[in-house]
Scaffold this motif. Structure first.
Motif, short mmCIF file in Angstrom:
data_model
loop_
_atom_site.label_atom_id
_atom_site.label_comp_id
_atom_site.label_asym_id
_atom_site.label_seq_id
_atom_site.Cartn_x
_atom_site.Cartn_y
_atom_site.Cartn_z
N GLN A 1 0.82 -1.22 0.00
CA GLN A 1 0.00 0.00 0.00
C GLN A 1 0.85 1.27 0.00
O GLN A 1 0.34 2.36 -0.22
CB GLN A 1 -0.92 0.02 1.23
CG GLN A 1 -1.94 -1.09 1.25
CD GLN A 1 -2.86 -0.99 2.47
OE1 GLN A 1 -3.12 0.08 2.99
NE2 GLN A 1 -3.37 -2.13 2.91
N PHE B 1 2.09 6.19 1.55
CA PHE B 1 0.86 6.89 1.88
C PHE B 1 1.08 7.85 3.04
O PHE B 1 2.04 7.72 3.80
CB PHE B 1 -0.30 5.94 2.18
CG PHE B 1 -0.02 4.90 3.25
CD1 PHE B 1 0.10 5.24 4.58
CD2 PHE B 1 0.10 3.56 2.91
CE1 PHE B 1 0.34 4.28 5.56
CE2 PHE B 1 0.35 2.59 3.87
CZ PHE B 1 0.46 2.95 5.20
N GLU C 1 -6.91 4.80 10.43
CA GLU C 1 -7.45 3.66 9.70
C GLU C 1 -6.79 3.56 8.34
O GLU C 1 -6.59 4.57 7.67
CB GLU C 1 -8.96 3.81 9.50
CG GLU C 1 -9.74 3.33 10.69
CD GLU C 1 -11.24 3.22 10.40
OE1 GLU C 1 -11.61 2.89 9.25
OE2 GLU C 1 -12.01 3.47 11.32
N LEU C 2 -6.44 2.35 7.95
CA LEU C 2 -5.88 2.10 6.62
C LEU C 2 -7.03 1.91 5.63
O LEU C 2 -8.13 1.53 6.01
CB LEU C 2 -5.01 0.84 6.66
CG LEU C 2 -3.79 0.91 7.57
CD1 LEU C 2 -3.18 -0.47 7.73
CD2 LEU C 2 -2.78 1.90 7.02
N LYS C 3 -6.74 2.17 4.36
CA LYS C 3 -7.78 2.01 3.32
C LYS C 3 -8.17 0.54 3.15
O LYS C 3 -9.30 0.21 2.89
CB LYS C 3 -7.28 2.55 1.98
CG LYS C 3 -7.26 4.07 1.94
CD LYS C 3 -6.90 4.55 0.54
CE LYS C 3 -7.03 6.04 0.41
NZ LYS C 3 -5.95 6.77 1.08
N GLN C 4 -7.17 -0.35 3.31
CA GLN C 4 -7.43 -1.78 3.14
C GLN C 4 -7.04 -2.53 4.40
O GLN C 4 -6.01 -2.22 5.01
CB GLN C 4 -6.61 -2.33 1.96
CG GLN C 4 -7.03 -1.79 0.62
CD GLN C 4 -6.08 -2.27 -0.45
OE1 GLN C 4 -4.91 -1.88 -0.50
NE2 GLN C 4 -6.57 -3.12 -1.33
N ASN D 1 -7.19 -3.07 10.57
CA ASN D 1 -7.01 -1.91 9.70
C ASN D 1 -6.65 -0.62 10.42
O ASN D 1 -6.77 0.45 9.86
CB ASN D 1 -8.26 -1.68 8.86
CG ASN D 1 -9.42 -1.16 9.70
OD1 ASN D 1 -9.48 -1.41 10.91
ND2 ASN D 1 -10.32 -0.44 9.08
#
Length: 120
Positions: free
Chosen positions: A32, A35, A50-53, A76
Motif C-alpha cells: 500500500q 501513503f 485507519e488504513l484504506k485496506q 485496519n
C-alpha cells in the motif's frame, strides 16, 4: 535470507526509520506504500489511523508497549506509539522505530500528518 525492508516515517521535517517485522501483515502493508495518514491523538501515548485496506493479522498479547512500536490494532488501524506503557490489548507487530529521540515532540500534542514510505 531476504533482508526486511525499512520504513521511512516522516512527520513534518522530522524523519524516523523503522525496522519491520517479517510477516504477512507487513508484506500487505508494504504493497500500500507510500501513503500519508491523518493520525489521531489518543491517551497521550499514541497516534492512530485507519488504513484504506484491511491487513492479515497475527494479533498477540504484547503486554508492554515500547516507544516507537508500530502496531496494527484489529485489521485496519495502524498505531504509532510514542510512550512506553503496559497494555491488556492485542496487536499485530509491524515494526519499530530505531531511534525514538524526538519522536514524541515531532508527533506533537494533537492530530498530525504522518508519511510512510519504503526506505530506498
Amino acid at each position: 535470507m531476504m533482508e526486511t525492508p525499512r520504513l521511512k516515517i516522516s512527520v513534518g521535517s522530522q524523519v524516523f526509520q523503522a525496522n519491520l517485522q517479517a510477516s504477512e501483515s507487513t508484506t500487505a502493508l508494504l504493497k500500500q506504500l507510500p501513503f500519508t495518514l491523518s493520525m489521531v491523538e489518543l491517551n497521550g501515548n499514541e497516534k492512530y489511523a485507519e488504513l484504506k485496506q484491511a491487513l492479515p493479522t497475527q494479533a498477540e498479547l504484547v503486554g508492554k508497549i515500547q516507544s516507537g512500536d508500530l502496531l496494527l490494532y484489529g485489521n485496519n488501524v495502524l498505531v504509532l506509539f510514542y510512550e512506553s506503557f503496559s497494555t491488556p490489548y492485542r496487536y499485530t507487530r509491524i515494526g519499530k522505530v530505531t531511534d525514538t529521540a524526538g519522536l514524541a515532540k515531532a508527533l506533537g500534542a494533537g492530530n498530525c500528518q504522518v508519511k510512510f514510505e519504503l526506505n530506498p
